[in-house]
Design a protein around this motif. Structure first.
Motif, PDB file in Angstrom:
ATOM      1  N   LEU A  37      38.155  40.113  39.070  1.00 42.53           N
ATOM      2  CA  LEU A  37      37.586  40.784  40.232  1.00 42.53           C
ATOM      3  C   LEU A  37      38.576  41.770  40.841  1.00 42.53           C
ATOM      4  N   ALA A  38      39.847  41.410  40.845  1.00 40.46           N
ATOM      5  CA  ALA A  38      40.862  42.309  41.388  1.00 40.46           C
ATOM      6  C   ALA A  38      40.952  43.591  40.566  1.00 40.46           C
ATOM      7  N   ARG A  39      40.860  43.473  39.243  1.00 32.82           N
ATOM      8  CA  ARG A  39      40.931  44.651  38.381  1.00 32.82           C
ATOM      9  C   ARG A  39      39.724  45.563  38.630  1.00 32.82           C
ATOM     10  N   LEU A  40      38.548  44.988  38.753  1.00 33.54           N
ATOM     11  CA  LEU A  40      37.356  45.793  39.042  1.00 33.54           C
ATOM     12  C   LEU A  40      37.466  46.482  40.397  1.00 33.54           C
ATOM     13  N   HIS A  41      38.003  45.772  41.376  1.00 33.01           N
ATOM     14  CA  HIS A  41      38.105  46.309  42.739  1.00 33.01           C
ATOM     15  C   HIS A  41      39.078  47.470  42.806  1.00 33.01           C
ATOM     16  N   GLN A  42      40.102  47.451  41.949  1.00 23.82           N
ATOM     17  CA  GLN A  42      41.076  48.533  41.954  1.00 23.82           C
ATOM     18  C   GLN A  42      40.436  49.875  41.622  1.00 23.82           C
ATOM     19  N   VAL A  43      39.404  49.860  40.786  1.00 22.24           N
ATOM     20  CA  VAL A  43      38.757  51.101  40.357  1.00 22.24           C
ATOM     21  C   VAL A  43      37.458  51.358  41.116  1.00 22.24           C
ATOM     22  N   PHE A  44      36.770  50.292  41.503  1.00 26.30           N
ATOM     23  CA  PHE A  44      35.471  50.426  42.184  1.00 26.30           C
ATOM     24  C   PHE A  44      35.477  49.705  43.539  1.00 26.30           C
ATOM     25  N   PRO A  62      36.061  31.662  47.828  1.00 30.08           N
ATOM     26  CA  PRO A  62      35.620  32.976  48.314  1.00 30.08           C
ATOM     27  C   PRO A  62      36.760  33.950  48.557  1.00 30.08           C
ATOM     28  N   ASP A  63      37.956  33.431  48.788  1.00 29.48           N
ATOM     29  CA  ASP A  63      39.106  34.310  49.007  1.00 29.48           C
ATOM     30  C   ASP A  63      39.489  35.088  47.753  1.00 29.48           C
ATOM     31  N   ASP A  64      38.947  34.683  46.608  1.00 27.37           N
ATOM     32  CA  ASP A  64      39.236  35.396  45.361  1.00 27.37           C
ATOM     33  C   ASP A  64      38.412  36.671  45.221  1.00 27.37           C
ATOM     34  N   VAL A  65      37.462  36.884  46.137  1.00 27.89           N
ATOM     35  CA  VAL A  65      36.592  38.058  46.063  1.00 27.89           C
ATOM     36  C   VAL A  65      37.139  39.155  46.970  1.00 27.89           C
ATOM     37  N   PRO A  66      37.603  40.277  46.411  1.00 29.11           N
ATOM     38  CA  PRO A  66      38.186  41.351  47.226  1.00 29.11           C
ATOM     39  C   PRO A  66      37.156  42.337  47.764  1.00 29.11           C
ATOM     40  N   PHE A  67      35.917  42.248  47.331  1.00 30.34           N
ATOM     41  CA  PHE A  67      34.896  43.214  47.732  1.00 30.34           C
ATOM     42  C   PHE A  67      34.366  42.896  49.129  1.00 30.34           C
ATOM     43  N   SER A  68      34.163  43.935  49.917  1.00 28.99           N
ATOM     44  CA  SER A  68      33.635  43.742  51.273  1.00 28.99           C
ATOM     45  C   SER A  68      32.142  43.435  51.244  1.00 28.99           C
ATOM     46  N   GLU A  69      31.423  43.988  50.260  1.00 27.30           N
ATOM     47  CA  GLU A  69      29.995  43.706  50.119  1.00 27.30           C
ATOM     48  C   GLU A  69      29.767  42.921  48.834  1.00 27.30           C
ATOM     49  N   TRP A  70      29.400  41.647  48.981  1.00 28.31           N
ATOM     50  CA  TRP A  70      29.149  40.846  47.800  1.00 28.31           C
ATOM     51  C   TRP A  70      28.200  39.711  48.136  1.00 28.31           C
ATOM     52  N   GLN A  71      27.591  39.158  47.102  1.00 24.90           N
ATOM     53  CA  GLN A  71      26.636  38.075  47.281  1.00 24.90           C
ATOM     54  C   GLN A  71      26.758  37.101  46.120  1.00 24.90           C
ATOM     55  N   ARG A  72      26.730  35.830  46.447  1.00 23.29           N
ATOM     56  CA  ARG A  72      26.727  34.797  45.405  1.00 23.29           C
ATOM     57  C   ARG A  72      25.307  34.615  44.889  1.00 23.29           C
ATOM     58  N   VAL A  73      25.175  34.540  43.564  1.00 22.74           N
ATOM     59  CA  VAL A  73      23.885  34.364  42.917  1.00 22.74           C
ATOM     60  C   VAL A  73      23.945  33.113  42.054  1.00 22.74           C
ATOM     61  N   GLU A  74      22.888  32.331  42.072  1.00 19.55           N
ATOM     62  CA  GLU A  74      22.846  31.136  41.232  1.00 19.55           C
ATOM     63  C   GLU A  74      22.687  31.544  39.783  1.00 19.55           C
ATOM     64  N   GLY A  75      23.685  31.200  38.972  1.00 20.18           N
ATOM     65  CA  GLY A  75      23.658  31.575  37.568  1.00 20.18           C
ATOM     66  C   GLY A  75      22.680  30.744  36.773  1.00 20.18           C
ATOM     67  N   CYS A 109      41.619  41.650  31.457  1.00 12.72           N
ATOM     68  CA  CYS A 109      42.604  42.626  30.990  1.00 12.72           C
ATOM     69  C   CYS A 109      42.032  44.026  30.791  1.00 12.72           C
ATOM     70  N   VAL A 110      40.784  44.243  31.182  1.00  6.22           N
ATOM     71  CA  VAL A 110      40.212  45.576  31.008  1.00  6.22           C
ATOM     72  C   VAL A 110      41.102  46.600  31.714  1.00  6.22           C
ATOM     73  N   ARG A 111      41.411  47.668  31.037  1.00  3.98           N
ATOM     74  CA  ARG A 111      42.336  48.664  31.583  1.00  3.98           C
ATOM     75  C   ARG A 111      41.669  49.477  32.694  1.00  3.98           C
ATOM     76  N   ARG A 112      42.443  49.795  33.698  1.00  2.00           N
ATOM     77  CA  ARG A 112      41.916  50.622  34.783  1.00  2.00           C
ATOM     78  C   ARG A 112      41.475  51.988  34.266  1.00  2.00           C
ATOM     79  N   GLU A 113      42.244  52.543  33.340  1.00  3.97           N
ATOM     80  CA  GLU A 113      41.878  53.860  32.819  1.00  3.97           C
ATOM     81  C   GLU A 113      40.584  53.803  32.006  1.00  3.97           C
TER      82      GLU A 113
END
Length: 239
Positions: A37-44, A62-75, A109-113
């Motif tokens: 989630l941190a890697r995704l947040h760095q770019v988006f 929940p502290d692991d979620v860096p996004f200001s707008e998010w919602q938990r969904v039942e998988g 490990c997805v690259r930011r670039e």
């Protein structure tokens, strides 16, 4: 236009042979999910997140979620079920042509670039796109006995990675159609392909591995260390 992120994270990760789902195993002092989630947040950073979790998840913080707008969904029991449920929460909120990016929770490990390259590719794309890497290994087709049947030509073969990005309404229709027809959906692109459409392949790093087995966690830790060293060296050159 809102950018939506869907991260399926409801899997049990039985192949990891661990005491908890693989997305909660420690990786450089944080959970795999937190790293992803941190890697995704760095770019988006402005994206809206839909996080698909097991309803009985006892490890989520929940502290692991860096996004200001998010919602938990039942998988759901399968990845496609989780994605469909996440899409259902966007009804009345997402525009038909909003981009929806689906990314595996176990790909920290997805690259930011590469994320940036995918985003750039969408600027002139009508159908959708996914990160992918050309196949480098010789590919063997096995027979029913587990012996080599023949060698598959690797020209034009790619490993599908994530994120995979598609227009909200198109992705919703594709997944619904696959369910109605019994079409096997191994990723979002396969549902789009079943509609006769051809998503764009965006070259991505082969180090965007999906943590599936115990040895993958060790490899992911090493990849993150190397990426950090590379970023530090790059910043030093710029300075």
């Amino acid at each position: 236009m809102t950018l939506w992120l869907i991260v399926p994270a409801a899997g049990r990760g039985s192949r990891m042979q661990a005491d908890r789902p693989k997305q909660y195993l420690p990786l450089h002092g944080r959970s795999v999910l937190a790293r992803t989630l941190a890697r995704l947040h760095q770019v988006f950073p402005e994206a809206a997140l839909r996080l698909c979790l097991d309803p009985d998840d006892a490890y989520f913080d929940p502290d692991d979620v860096p996004f200001s707008e998010w919602q938990r969904v039942e998988g759901g029991s399968e990845r496609v079920d989780s994605v469909r449920r996440a899409l259902s929460t966007l009804a009345g909120k997402a525009a038909d042509d909003d981009w929806v990016l689906v990314h595996d929770a176990a790909r920290p490990c997805v690259r930011r670039e590469d994320l940036a390259a995918l985003s750039q590719a969408l600027e002139h794309e009508a159908i959708g796109a996914l990160l992918a890497a050309p196949v480098a290994d010789t590919m063997k087709r096995a027979d029913a006995r587990g012996r080599v049947s023949h060698t598959e030509p690797r020209d034009g073969l790619w490993h599908a990675l994530t994120p995979q990005a598609f227009r909200y309404d198109l992705l919703r229709q594709a997944l619904d159609a696959a369910l109605a027809t019994g079409t096997a959906v191994t990723d979002e692109a396969s549902a789009i392909e079943a509609m006769g459409l051809s998503p764009l392949l965006v070259p991505g790093g082969r180090d965007n591995l999906k943590i599936t087995r115990p040895e993958d966690l060790i490899l992911a830790a090493r990849i993150l260390s190397l990426q950090s060293e590379t970023d530090s060296a790059s910043q030093g050159v710029e300075a």
